[in-house]
Design a protein around this motif. Sequence first.
Motif, PDB file in Angstrom:
ATOM      1  N   UNK A 106       0.770  -1.176   0.192  1.00 42.73           N
ATOM      2  CA  UNK A 106       0.081  -0.126  -0.137  1.00 42.73           C
ATOM      3  C   UNK A 106       1.093   1.175   0.001  1.00 42.73           C
ATOM      4  N   UNK A 107       0.688   2.077  -0.811  1.00 43.46           N
ATOM      5  CA  UNK A 107       1.240   3.618  -0.955  1.00 43.46           C
ATOM      6  C   UNK A 107       0.177   4.568  -0.987  1.00 43.46           C
ATOM      7  N   UNK A 108      -0.037   5.261   0.168  1.00 44.53           N
ATOM      8  CA  UNK A 108      -1.348   5.796   0.546  1.00 44.53           C
ATOM      9  C   UNK A 108      -1.081   7.293   1.267  1.00 44.53           C
ATOM     10  N   UNK A 109      -1.834   8.288   0.890  1.00 49.05           N
ATOM     11  CA  UNK A 109      -1.765   9.533   1.722  1.00 49.05           C
ATOM     12  C   UNK A 109      -2.919   9.388   2.703  1.00 49.05           C
ATOM     13  N   UNK A 110      -2.526   9.218   3.886  1.00 47.70           N
ATOM     14  CA  UNK A 110      -3.314   8.860   5.077  1.00 47.70           C
ATOM     15  C   UNK A 110      -2.771   9.558   6.223  1.00 47.70           C
ATOM     16  N   UNK A 111      -3.761   9.955   7.330  1.00 45.31           N
ATOM     17  CA  UNK A 111      -3.260  10.460   8.389  1.00 45.31           C
ATOM     18  C   UNK A 111      -3.053   9.007   9.393  1.00 45.31           C
ATOM     19  N   UNK A 112      -2.350   9.270  10.257  1.00 40.97           N
ATOM     20  CA  UNK A 112      -1.871   8.247  11.544  1.00 40.97           C
ATOM     21  C   UNK A 112      -3.259   7.992  12.060  1.00 40.97           C
ATOM     22  N   UNK A 113      -4.030   8.626  12.631  1.00 42.18           N
ATOM     23  CA  UNK A 113      -5.291   8.040  13.372  1.00 42.18           C
ATOM     24  C   UNK A 113      -6.516   7.865  12.393  1.00 42.18           C
ATOM     25  N   UNK A 114      -6.456   8.579  11.174  1.00 39.81           N
ATOM     26  CA  UNK A 114      -7.425   7.886  10.180  1.00 39.81           C
ATOM     27  C   UNK A 114      -7.009   6.514   9.587  1.00 39.81           C
ATOM     28  N   UNK A 115      -5.794   6.308   9.649  1.00 41.93           N
ATOM     29  CA  UNK A 115      -5.580   4.845   9.123  1.00 41.93           C
ATOM     30  C   UNK A 115      -5.743   3.868  10.064  1.00 41.93           C
TER      31      UNK A 115
END
Length: 206
Positions: A106-115
């Motif tokens: 996985x290569x993703x733009x994501x926040x730590x908490x939202x992930x």
Amino acid sequence: MTPKAVVFDIGRVLIEYDPERFYDRVIGPERRAALFGAVDLHGINLRVDRGEPLHDTVAEAVRAHPEFGQEIAMWADRWIEMASPEIPHSVRLLEALKAQGVPVLALTNFGAETFEMARRHYPFLDLFDQRYVSADLKEIKPDPGIYAALEQGSGFTAKDLLFTDDKPENIEAARQRGWRVHLFEHPQGWADCLVGHGILTKENAA
């Protein structure tokens, strides 16, 4: 040569992500338009994707725009409703690749908490052999550093990788590195791409 590993974006590839649709449903299109016109919610989300704390960043926006405080707070409190539902055919493709022993990243733009919210809600996110999350890396697509981090961390070279993402700029950044790429528009197109590269058969890409 058949790619050795498959790289997935997550938002709008494996799960739907449509904040405007959520707000239209909850507060109505007119109020949503006023909210998004006054508050750069997507910019706030980008800051979170770059590694800023979700609740602190949202709380800052609430203080700056108290007239929309309740609505802004939903970005943290009801985020999973904006990132729903899963895209079933895409999930089946991930599962098929895993079953065939193909390395999946996985290569993703994501926040730590939202992930972490997404992981709890979508168990299939734990199928990945490796996950490269922007908030953890402090790098965000299409910046070159996040692609380099995947190459270095996984040990795969550019020519080994096949990558899908819904944003042309993210695809182009990978293409410039020598990755094979597919612009995701719908799951069937991605299935056809995987079949075309000889990674899946038509039967297990259905």
